[in-house]
Design a protein around this motif. Structure first.
Motif, PDB file in Angstrom:
ATOM      1  N   THR A  69       0.830  -1.204   0.000  1.00 27.11           N
ATOM      2  CA  THR A  69       0.000   0.000   0.000  1.00 27.11           C
ATOM      3  C   THR A  69       0.863   1.252   0.000  1.00 27.11           C
ATOM      4  N   VAL A  70       1.956   1.211   0.728  1.00 27.34           N
ATOM      5  CA  VAL A  70       2.890   2.339   0.746  1.00 27.34           C
ATOM      6  C   VAL A  70       3.703   2.378  -0.545  1.00 27.34           C
ATOM      7  N   ALA A  71       4.112   1.207  -1.050  1.00 25.55           N
ATOM      8  CA  ALA A  71       4.963   1.160  -2.239  1.00 25.55           C
ATOM      9  C   ALA A  71       4.247   1.676  -3.482  1.00 25.55           C
ATOM     10  N   ALA A  80      16.950   6.599  -1.088  1.00 20.03           N
ATOM     11  CA  ALA A  80      17.025   5.400  -0.254  1.00 20.03           C
ATOM     12  C   ALA A  80      15.702   5.068   0.416  1.00 20.03           C
ATOM     13  N   LEU A  81      14.920   6.063   0.809  1.00 21.48           N
ATOM     14  CA  LEU A  81      13.681   5.783   1.545  1.00 21.48           C
ATOM     15  C   LEU A  81      12.677   5.056   0.663  1.00 21.48           C
ATOM     16  N   ALA A  82      12.410   5.597  -0.527  1.00 21.66           N
ATOM     17  CA  ALA A  82      11.453   4.942  -1.426  1.00 21.66           C
ATOM     18  C   ALA A  82      11.942   3.554  -1.817  1.00 21.66           C
ATOM     19  N   ALA A  83      13.233   3.420  -2.117  1.00 23.09           N
ATOM     20  CA  ALA A  83      13.774   2.119  -2.514  1.00 23.09           C
ATOM     21  C   ALA A  83      13.660   1.103  -1.379  1.00 23.09           C
ATOM     22  N   PHE A  84      13.894   1.540  -0.149  1.00 26.09           N
ATOM     23  CA  PHE A  84      13.815   0.633   0.994  1.00 26.09           C
ATOM     24  C   PHE A  84      12.389   0.121   1.179  1.00 26.09           C
ATOM     25  N   LEU A  85      11.406   1.005   1.096  1.00 29.21           N
ATOM     26  CA  LEU A  85      10.017   0.602   1.295  1.00 29.21           C
ATOM     27  C   LEU A  85       9.552  -0.344   0.185  1.00 29.21           C
ATOM     28  N   TRP A 136      -5.858   2.772  -5.468  1.00 31.26           N
ATOM     29  CA  TRP A 136      -5.167   1.538  -5.072  1.00 31.26           C
ATOM     30  C   TRP A 136      -4.697   1.636  -3.608  1.00 31.26           C
ATOM     31  N   THR A 137      -4.251   2.811  -3.204  1.00 35.00           N
ATOM     32  CA  THR A 137      -3.839   2.984  -1.814  1.00 35.00           C
ATOM     33  C   THR A 137      -5.022   2.809  -0.869  1.00 35.00           C
ATOM     34  N   ALA A 138      -6.162   3.412  -1.224  1.00 33.23           N
ATOM     35  CA  ALA A 138      -7.357   3.273  -0.381  1.00 33.23           C
ATOM     36  C   ALA A 138      -7.794   1.816  -0.290  1.00 33.23           C
ATOM     37  N   MET A 139      -7.784   1.102  -1.411  1.00 35.87           N
ATOM     38  CA  MET A 139      -8.185  -0.298  -1.377  1.00 35.87           C
ATOM     39  C   MET A 139      -7.148  -1.148  -0.652  1.00 35.87           C
ATOM     40  N   GLY A 140      -5.893  -0.741  -0.693  1.00 35.18           N
ATOM     41  CA  GLY A 140      -4.871  -1.444   0.074  1.00 35.18           C
ATOM     42  C   GLY A 140      -5.114  -1.321   1.567  1.00 35.18           C
ATOM     43  N   PHE A 141      -5.442  -0.101   2.022  1.00 36.21           N
ATOM     44  CA  PHE A 141      -5.803   0.081   3.428  1.00 36.21           C
ATOM     45  C   PHE A 141      -7.003  -0.788   3.785  1.00 36.21           C
ATOM     46  N   CYS A 142      -7.950  -0.850   2.882  1.00 38.21           N
ATOM     47  CA  CYS A 142      -9.147  -1.663   3.115  1.00 38.21           C
ATOM     48  C   CYS A 142      -8.779  -3.139   3.291  1.00 38.21           C
ATOM     49  N   CYS A 143      -7.902  -3.649   2.433  1.00 36.57           N
ATOM     50  CA  CYS A 143      -7.481  -5.050   2.536  1.00 36.57           C
ATOM     51  C   CYS A 143      -6.703  -5.303   3.827  1.00 36.57           C
ATOM     52  N   ILE A 203      11.033  -3.892   0.812  1.00 41.47           N
ATOM     53  CA  ILE A 203      10.323  -4.690   1.811  1.00 41.47           C
ATOM     54  C   ILE A 203       9.145  -5.401   1.169  1.00 41.47           C
ATOM     55  N   HIS A 204       8.391  -4.685   0.384  1.00 44.86           N
ATOM     56  CA  HIS A 204       7.204  -5.278  -0.230  1.00 44.86           C
ATOM     57  C   HIS A 204       7.565  -6.368  -1.228  1.00 44.86           C
ATOM     58  N   VAL A 205       8.570  -6.130  -2.035  1.00 47.47           N
ATOM     59  CA  VAL A 205       8.869  -7.041  -3.131  1.00 47.47           C
ATOM     60  C   VAL A 205       9.423  -8.367  -2.632  1.00 47.47           C
ATOM     61  N   ARG A 206      10.346  -8.326  -1.665  1.00 44.34           N
ATOM     62  CA  ARG A 206      10.974  -9.586  -1.252  1.00 44.34           C
ATOM     63  C   ARG A 206      11.304  -9.648   0.235  1.00 44.34           C
TER      64      ARG A 206
END
Length: 522
Positions: free
Chosen positions: A35-37, A134-139, A357-364, A142-145
């Protein structure tokens, strides 16, 4: 409503619940970070304070590439990649032949072409080390792997995608009143009934999104470690190079004789005109040789689902072909493949689709944690094991946002000495460790209250830290046509206010309950 025999309905309810028990926290982790990514580009603009609205590859890049190639050893001129880096800059990556000991050089330049960073070594060690981004890449990582080594991380996130698919399909099958649940929320009902209504309401509305996310996420996770190797084994006896040759066509005949590099600025301009969008990534194979090729990957044009990929002669700059997403000619399979990324990342309609997509991610995320809570509510008081899982659910559900906020704090604290890659990870780990300590020391609901307050304070600290690190203020950013900075600050402050709303009353009530219950038991 789906009518099922009683026995099958009970089996599906058990499958739905036990899958949440076994994989719910993993699924929540992947969903929350995803959701953040989705907003990774916006997070990058916000964190770096980038004010130049132009895409980096629409600026002159030819001289930068030529200088980087001339300064590199001949062995590191097999492939040269050009992509955007933090603070409106450009990253030039030079690599030798692929292999486990592949070496390379990464050069990062500012908007004026001045070299900001240069790293040389093993490709695995220097890849992705963009101090500004670095911040965006780090987040995203985490999601990807989940930063699990090798291809195992992709397998784990793929399992989370399958868990989401199982939860969505079993939830659909056991819904007794699917249409009614779309509009049922009894806010004045008893807490268990209201919680069940919230779970059903959010799950019903998020069901189509969850199915799309599950299929596309599992596809991306399993494609590299399982999909392509299996396809190569079935069709080409395990020869993956033969598979990619069949998909992309044979490479040009090898010709190592020296030849001048084509004017990359002219190639990028022609690609932008043909694609109707700015170049996002440029790859030059064998620069300085007669068999050089330039491949331009464009941004997705507004209104389109898939982006264009254009191939040019690396010596003459002549346009050669427009390559499909997969295969050598347009096909149904290639079209479906091209749909996977837009449907998973939600970038097919710009910021509007990303917000959806972010809103639906929060929902999930809410559905996942809420369903796990419903499963545990009657069991946590009966057996210590269920109580431990209930506490772990609080630690993960509220500690993960705290850890992600901590990574932002670490990023801004590390900007002064350029150590953001390390400080971002340290901030995440420190905040996560604090959440674990709270999980051991506190009971619910005190644990929930403390983690909410800590997350709210960390989020509220991010905009002042950004300004203190030299980031632009709202007036400067808006005047430069970069609303992402003001939008990011406002979103963080809004989330902080929501988390900190009436915290004192909740914590006092939790402390009173804890005092009556006595000291915590392990």
């Amino acid at each position: 409503m789906i009518a099922l025999p009683q026995r099958e309905a009970r089996l599906l309810v058990a499958l739905h619940g036990w899958s949440a028990v076994a994989l719910g926290l993993l699924l929540y982790t992947v969903l929350a970070t995803g959701t953040v990514a989705v907003m990774a580009d916006e997070i990058g603009h916000w964190s770096t304070g980038a004010l130049d609205a132009r895409a980096p590859l629409t600026r002159p890049v030819d001289a930068i590439l030529r200088r980087a190639v001339a300064d590199a050893p001949p062995a590191l001129r097999e492939v040269v990649d050009l992509a955007a880096s933090g603070r409106d800059g450009l990253r030039v990556s030079l690599r030798d032949a692929p292999g486990p000991e592949q070496r390379g050089i990464d050069v990062e330049t500012g908007p004026d072409g001045r070299v900001l960073h240069r790293r040389e070594g093993l490709a695995a060690d220097i890849a992705g080390r963009d101090p500004d981004g670095a911040l965006a890449a780090f987040l995203v990582g985490i999601h990807v792997r989940l930063y699990i080594p090798g291809l195992f991380g992709y397998v784990v996130t793929g399992v989370a995608g399958l868990a989401l698919l199982l939860a969505a399909l079993s939830g659909l099958a056991i819904h007794r009143h699917l249409l009614r649940d779309l509009f049922t929320l009894r806010v004045l009902a008893s807490p268990p009934l209201a919680a069940r209504d919230r779970h059903n309401l959010a799950g019903t509305w998020a069901l189509p999104f969850a199915l799309v996310l599950a299929v596309t996420g599992a596809f991306f996770s399993f494609a590299a470690p399982v999909g392509f190797p299996t396809l190569a084994w079935v069709s080409f006896g395990g020869d993956q190079q033969a598979l990619f040759t069949a998909l992309l066509g044979p490479p040009p005949a090898a010709d190592p004789s020296p030849a001048a590099i084509a004017d990359l600025d002219a190639v990028a301009a022609d690609a932008g005109a043909r694609a109707g969008a700015a170049p996002a990534f440029i790859r030059v194979a064998h620069p300085g040789r007669a068999d050089a090729r330039v491949t331009v990957y464009a941004e997705t044009r507004p209104g389109d689902i898939a982006a264009a990929t254009l191939v040019y002669d690396g010596v003459t700059g002549a346009f050669l072909e427009r390559r499909p997403a997969v295969g050598r000619a347009p096909s149904l399979g290639g079209t479906l493949y091209g749909l996977m990324a837009p449907l998973h990342f939600g970038h097919f309609a710009g910021l509007a689709s990303k917000l959806a997509w972010t809103a639906m991610g929060f929902c999930c995320c809410s559905v996942t944690v809420g369903g796990l809570r419903l499963w545990l509510v009657r069991r946590a008081t009966a057996r210590p094991g269920w109580a431990a899982l209930d506490r772990a659910t609080s630690v993960v559900a509220l500690g993960l946002p705290l850890a992600m906020a901590g990574s932002g704090v670490g990023y801004f604290l590390g900007l002064a000495d350029g150590a953001t890659v390390e400080s971002t990870a340290v901030g995440f780990l420190v905040a996560g460790a604090l959440a674990l300590v709270a999980g051991v020391a506190l009971r619910r609901p005190a644990l929930d209250g403390v983690l909410r307050v800590a997350t709210g304070l960390a989020l509220a600290a991010l905009p002042p830290l950004r300004l203190a690190a030299g980031g632009p203020d709202w007036a400067t950013a808006l005047a430069a046509g970069c609303p992402a900075i003001a939008f990011g600050d406002a979103a963080l402050l809004g989330l902080a206010i929501a988390l900190l709303h009436r915290p004192g009353r909740a914590l006092l009530r939790a402390g009173h309950d804890a005092a009556l219950a006595g000291p915590p038991r392990p």
